[in-house]
Design an enzyme around this catalytic site. Structure first.
Site, PDB file in Angstrom:
ATOM      1  N   LYS A  67      41.127  32.537  55.774  1.00 29.42           N
ATOM      2  CA  LYS A  67      39.559  33.034  55.061  1.00 29.42           C
ATOM      3  C   LYS A  67      39.688  32.450  54.118  1.00 29.42           C
ATOM      4  CE  LYS A  67      41.878  37.241  53.319  1.00 29.42           C
ATOM      5  NZ  LYS A  67      40.752  37.389  51.903  1.00 29.42           N
ATOM      6  N   ASN A  68      40.738  32.905  53.237  1.00 27.58           N
ATOM      7  CA  ASN A  68      40.626  32.463  51.984  1.00 27.58           C
ATOM      8  C   ASN A  68      40.399  31.229  51.903  1.00 27.58           C
ATOM      9  OD1 ASN A  68      41.014  34.700  51.212  1.00 27.58           O
ATOM     10  ND2 ASN A  68      43.347  34.365  49.822  1.00 27.58           N
ATOM     11  N   ARG A  93      36.356  41.620  47.213  1.00 25.50           N
ATOM     12  CA  ARG A  93      36.157  41.310  45.105  1.00 25.50           C
ATOM     13  C   ARG A  93      35.892  39.665  45.242  1.00 25.50           C
ATOM     14  NH1 ARG A  93      38.696  41.561  41.788  1.00 25.50           N
ATOM     15  NH2 ARG A  93      39.125  39.206  40.507  1.00 25.50           N
ATOM     16  N   CYS A 114      41.095  46.825  42.016  1.00 20.87           N
ATOM     17  CA  CYS A 114      41.837  46.984  43.631  1.00 20.87           C
ATOM     18  C   CYS A 114      43.273  46.843  43.860  1.00 20.87           C
ATOM     19  CB  CYS A 114      41.022  45.685  44.444  1.00 20.87           C
ATOM     20  SG  CYS A 114      43.312  44.277  43.748  1.00 20.87           S
ATOM     21  N   ARG A 121      41.735  42.436  38.318  1.00 20.39           N
ATOM     22  CA  ARG A 121      41.553  41.924  38.470  1.00 20.39           C
ATOM     23  C   ARG A 121      40.405  41.716  38.191  1.00 20.39           C
ATOM     24  NH1 ARG A 121      42.867  41.527  44.275  1.00 20.39           N
ATOM     25  NH2 ARG A 121      42.235  39.405  44.274  1.00 20.39           N
ATOM     26  N   PRO A 122      40.636  40.826  36.910  1.00 22.84           N
ATOM     27  CA  PRO A 122      39.792  40.737  35.943  1.00 22.84           C
ATOM     28  C   PRO A 122      38.956  39.194  36.451  1.00 22.84           C
ATOM     29  CG  PRO A 122      41.265  40.223  34.503  1.00 22.84           C
ATOM     30  CD  PRO A 122      41.804  41.413  35.725  1.00 22.84           C
ATOM     31  N   VAL A 123      37.646  39.154  35.594  1.00 23.34           N
ATOM     32  CA  VAL A 123      37.120  38.071  35.839  1.00 23.34           C
ATOM     33  C   VAL A 123      36.093  37.381  34.990  1.00 23.34           C
ATOM     34  CG1 VAL A 123      35.801  38.808  38.475  1.00 23.34           C
ATOM     35  CG2 VAL A 123      34.609  39.238  36.417  1.00 23.34           C
ATOM     36  N   ASP A 124      37.064  37.511  33.246  1.00 25.45           N
ATOM     37  CA  ASP A 124      36.171  36.337  32.302  1.00 25.45           C
ATOM     38  C   ASP A 124      36.429  35.046  32.523  1.00 25.45           C
ATOM     39  OD1 ASP A 124      39.260  37.225  32.848  1.00 25.45           O
ATOM     40  OD2 ASP A 124      39.647  36.687  30.396  1.00 25.45           O
ATOM     41  N   ASP A 176      50.913  35.528  48.167  1.00 24.63           N
ATOM     42  CA  ASP A 176      50.099  36.402  49.882  1.00 24.63           C
ATOM     43  C   ASP A 176      51.068  36.289  50.372  1.00 24.63           C
ATOM     44  OD1 ASP A 176      46.445  35.362  48.974  1.00 24.63           O
ATOM     45  OD2 ASP A 176      47.563  36.161  48.116  1.00 24.63           O
ATOM     46  N   ILE A 226      52.468  36.948  39.841  1.00 30.03           N
ATOM     47  CA  ILE A 226      50.240  36.703  39.575  1.00 30.03           C
ATOM     48  C   ILE A 226      49.954  37.915  39.682  1.00 30.03           C
ATOM     49  CG2 ILE A 226      48.434  36.193  40.990  1.00 30.03           C
ATOM     50  CD1 ILE A 226      50.672  34.106  40.159  1.00 30.03           C
ATOM     51  N   ARG A 286      40.961  42.582  57.505  1.00 27.11           N
ATOM     52  CA  ARG A 286      40.277  41.785  57.279  1.00 27.11           C
ATOM     53  C   ARG A 286      40.826  40.438  56.564  1.00 27.11           C
ATOM     54  NH1 ARG A 286      40.229  43.627  50.937  1.00 27.11           N
ATOM     55  NH2 ARG A 286      39.527  42.402  50.890  1.00 27.11           N
TER      56      ARG A 286
HETATM   57  C1  EPZ Z   1      42.589  34.328  45.060  1.00 26.81           C
HETATM   58  O1  EPZ Z   1      42.436  36.100  44.342  1.00 26.81           O
HETATM   59  C2  EPZ Z   1      42.849  35.301  46.177  1.00 26.81           C
HETATM   60  N1  EPZ Z   1      41.361  35.440  47.415  1.00 26.81           N
HETATM   61  C3  EPZ Z   1      44.233  35.835  46.784  1.00 26.81           C
HETATM   62  O2  EPZ Z   1      44.144  36.341  47.892  1.00 26.81           O
HETATM   63  C4  EPZ Z   1      45.121  35.169  45.967  1.00 26.81           C
HETATM   64  O3  EPZ Z   1      46.920  36.308  46.002  1.00 26.81           O
HETATM   65  C5  EPZ Z   1      45.140  34.773  44.566  1.00 26.81           C
HETATM   66  O4  EPZ Z   1      43.648  34.130  44.791  1.00 26.81           O
HETATM   67  C6  EPZ Z   1      46.225  33.997  43.986  1.00 26.81           C
HETATM   68  O5  EPZ Z   1      46.412  33.108  44.418  1.00 26.81           O
HETATM   69  C7  EPZ Z   1      40.596  35.144  47.473  1.00 26.81           C
HETATM   70  O6  EPZ Z   1      40.838  33.392  47.787  1.00 26.81           O
HETATM   71  C8  EPZ Z   1      39.580  35.019  48.148  1.00 26.81           C
HETATM   72  P1  EPZ Z   1      42.711  34.599  40.713  1.00 26.81           P
HETATM   73  P2  EPZ Z   1      41.464  35.639  43.034  1.00 26.81           P
HETATM   74  O7  EPZ Z   1      41.896  34.692  40.048  1.00 26.81           O
HETATM   75  O8  EPZ Z   1      40.636  34.151  43.483  1.00 26.81           O
HETATM   76  C9  EPZ Z   1      43.841  37.033  36.924  1.00 26.81           C
HETATM   77  C10 EPZ Z   1      44.594  37.535  49.532  1.00 26.81           C
HETATM   78  O9  EPZ Z   1      45.730  38.794  50.269  1.00 26.81           O
HETATM   79  N2  EPZ Z   1      42.630  36.471  36.659  1.00 26.81           N
HETATM   80  O10 EPZ Z   1      43.945  33.753  41.496  1.00 26.81           O
HETATM   81  O11 EPZ Z   1      40.810  36.989  42.407  1.00 26.81           O
HETATM   82  C11 EPZ Z   1      44.289  37.708  38.144  1.00 26.81           C
HETATM   83  O12 EPZ Z   1      43.873  39.214  37.678  1.00 26.81           O
HETATM   84  C12 EPZ Z   1      44.076  37.967  48.139  1.00 26.81           C
HETATM   85  O13 EPZ Z   1      43.867  37.308  50.795  1.00 26.81           O
HETATM   86  C13 EPZ Z   1      42.326  36.804  35.498  1.00 26.81           C
HETATM   87  O14 EPZ Z   1      42.995  37.302  34.112  1.00 26.81           O
HETATM   88  O15 EPZ Z   1      43.072  36.029  42.291  1.00 26.81           O
HETATM   89  C14 EPZ Z   1      45.751  37.588  38.591  1.00 26.81           C
HETATM   90  O16 EPZ Z   1      47.084  38.148  36.987  1.00 26.81           O
HETATM   91  C15 EPZ Z   1      44.713  38.724  47.773  1.00 26.81           C
HETATM   92  N3  EPZ Z   1      41.260  36.494  34.844  1.00 26.81           N
HETATM   93  C16 EPZ Z   1      45.840  36.039  38.550  1.00 26.81           C
HETATM   94  O17 EPZ Z   1      44.977  35.257  37.252  1.00 26.81           O
HETATM   95  C17 EPZ Z   1      40.354  36.113  35.886  1.00 26.81           C
HETATM   96  O18 EPZ Z   1      38.984  35.389  35.626  1.00 26.81           O
HETATM   97  C18 EPZ Z   1      44.909  35.298  39.212  1.00 26.81           C
HETATM   98  O19 EPZ Z   1      44.318  35.323  40.068  1.00 26.81           O
HETATM   99  C19 EPZ Z   1      40.935  35.170  37.151  1.00 26.81           C
HETATM  100  C20 EPZ Z   1      41.633  35.650  36.948  1.00 26.81           C
END
Ligand code: EPZ
Length: 428
Positions: free
Chosen positions: A22-23, A99, A123, A128-131, A313, A335, A405
């Site tokens: 999926k990812n 997201r 969520c 889950r910021p996107v900064d 995950d 994480i 999902r």
């Molecule tokens: C991906 O989410 C996966 N989703 C998640 O899988 C997975 O748990 C996660 O990576 C960690 O491996 C997809 O690939 C679609 P991150 P993502 O950005 O990219 C912080 C599932 O169950 N962060 O790696 O959203 C964030 O808050 C899902 O399939 C910032 O601070 O995760 C988190 O604490 C759940 N600012 C950490 O980094 C940002 O701009 C890791 O988040 C981005 C992230």
């Protein structure tokens, strides 16, 4: 909302085909925005999130269709084509549901210099910021404002290459910027990039589409921007999280499962952990064989980390496994801030777990007892399925839309291996 009922206690025995991840599929689908040519993705999983991403891409002007045997016998092929971007807005009602919708931001900006993408919002797992996505695009010359819950981005003269250093690993942040960089003017370096197999799979597909990327599989990706990309046909990498999930299910039920198409090297940290816990994991033909060892399940500590560490995950699934451990196991979720919603549900089944901040201590019990429980997020829901399969008595899991999902035909797969499991359709 549907529920799933499980009568636990049957050892799982048989074979399960592991589908496309999926990812990996979600960013790969978004990559179709980068070209006007068709992109074919084989082994596309039949999941709710895939349909949601298809719906979102459709709003933007990208067609999406799936042919069951399009890639060959029993190989579902997704075909996407974006002759032109017809809308630059990714609406809140779709991004709120998934997201990963944020993954259209980089490709939209790269393709047409404009994007208006809803902030994904938090969520169940935390804010889950996107900064970091935004920081990277700004470094590539995009002007970005936040207005009315939307990211409003513009790069009228196109994006330009930049050096982007991530202060922390972000999977979709890496993927968004990797896709954007493929059509930027000049060279981009992504330093501190995520190394998850899904990121590597995306990079390999982008290269097939004509992108120039060095350092694939490492934490430094160097991209030389092109003026355009072309179509390709790509086989989606097998889902390592589904692989680890079913391997733990085999151990918890005292059974033996052959997982066809699994890549053990993509779940090495989880394989090492399961072997320490007494689970037999061996290579078998086109996949792996997982079964509980003779002396039961050993309690083993685990800390989640970015790849190649133990995947977050699989944390909930490991916790379910440790509920049957021979001692106490400490789980450290590093994480996400709030990824323990499965704990109270497991406790209703007789688990003995205490949580203090990011640390959960799981004291193994002899047996779990079936109970009515509620799914809260994708991986928590499957952890309740594992617990139900091992428990004595009946477990009914509500809100299984979370499960749909990320897990394809889970009841069929498990029933075919001896589980007593059925979906209870909610009265319309
Ligand atoms: C991906 O989410 C996966 N989703 C998640 O899988 C997975 O748990 C996660 O990576 C960690 O491996 C997809 O690939 C679609 P991150 P993502 O950005 O990219 C912080 C599932 O169950 N962060 O790696 O959203 C964030 O808050 C899902 O399939 C910032 O601070 O995760 C988190 O604490 C759940 N600012 C950490 O980094 C940002 O701009 C890791 O988040 C981005 C992230």
């Amino acid at each position: 909302m549907d529920s799933i009922r499980i009568r636990g206690g049957n050892p799982l025995k048989g074979r399960i085909v592991i589908g496309g991840a999926k990812n990996a599929a979600l960013p790969l689908m978004s990559a179709a925005l980068l070209t006007s040519d068709p992109l074919h993705l084989d082994y596309i999983p039949g999941l709710a999130d895939i349909a949601t991403m298809g719906e979102l891409l459709g709003v933007l002007g990208c067609s999406f269709s799936v042919r069951k045997n399009g890639g060959g016998a029993n190989i579902a092929r997704g075909t996407l084509a974006t002759p032109a971007i017809k809308n630059i807005t990714a609406p809140y009602d779709l991004v709120r549901r998934m997201r990963a919708g944020i993954l259209v931001l980089g490709p939209l900006l790269a393709r047409c210099g404009k994007a208006r993408v809803s902030l994904p919002g938090g969520c169940a797992l935390g804010p889950r910021p996107v900064d970091l996505h935004i920081m990277g695009l700004q470094k590539m010359g995009a002007r970005i404002d936040l207005a009315g819950g939307y990211i409003v981005a513009e790069a009228p003269g196109g994006l330009k290459g930049a050096e982007i250093v991530f202060p922390q690993v972000t999977v979709t942040g890496t993927e968004n910027l990797l896709m954007a960089a493929c059509l930027a003017r000049g060279d981009t370096a992504l330093v501190g990039a995520a190394r998850e197999p899904e990121v590597t799979d995306l990079a390999e597909c982008l290269v097939k589409m004509g992108a120039e990327i060095e350092g694939i599989g490492t934490d430094t990706l160097r991209i030389t921007g092109k003026t355009e990309l072309h179509g390709a046909t790509h086989r989606i990498v097998a889902d390592r999280i589904v692989t680890g999930t079913y391997a733990m299910a085999a151990a918890m039920t005292g059974g033996e499962l052959e997982l066809i198409g699994a890549h053990p090297e993509h779940v090495q940290a989880a394989v090492d952990y399961m072997r320490q816990a007494g689970i037999g994991i061996t290579s078998a033909g086109n996949g792996i064989l997982a079964r509980r060892g003779a002396d039961g399940i050993r309690s083993v500590d685990v800390t989640t980390a970015p790849y190649p560490g133990f995947p977050t995950d699989l944390q909930a699934q490991a916790m379910a496994l440790m509920c049957l451990g021979d001692g106490s196991a400490t789980i450290n979720e590093t994480i996400f801030e709030n990824r323990y919603m499965h704990v109270p549900e497991l406790s209703r089944m007789g688990a003995d777990i205490t949580v203090n901040g990011s640390i959960a201590v799981v004291h193994g019990v002899d047996t779990l007892r079936g109970a009515p429980v509620m799914a809260t997020d994708l991986r928590a829901s499957v952890c309740l399925v594992l617990a139900g399969l091992a428990a004595k008595g009946d477990t009914v899991i509500s809100r299984v839309y979370h499960l749909d999902r990320g897990y394809e035909r889970v009841e069929e797969n498990l029933a075919a291996c001896g589980a007593e499991i059925e979906r209870l359709k909610e009265a319309a």
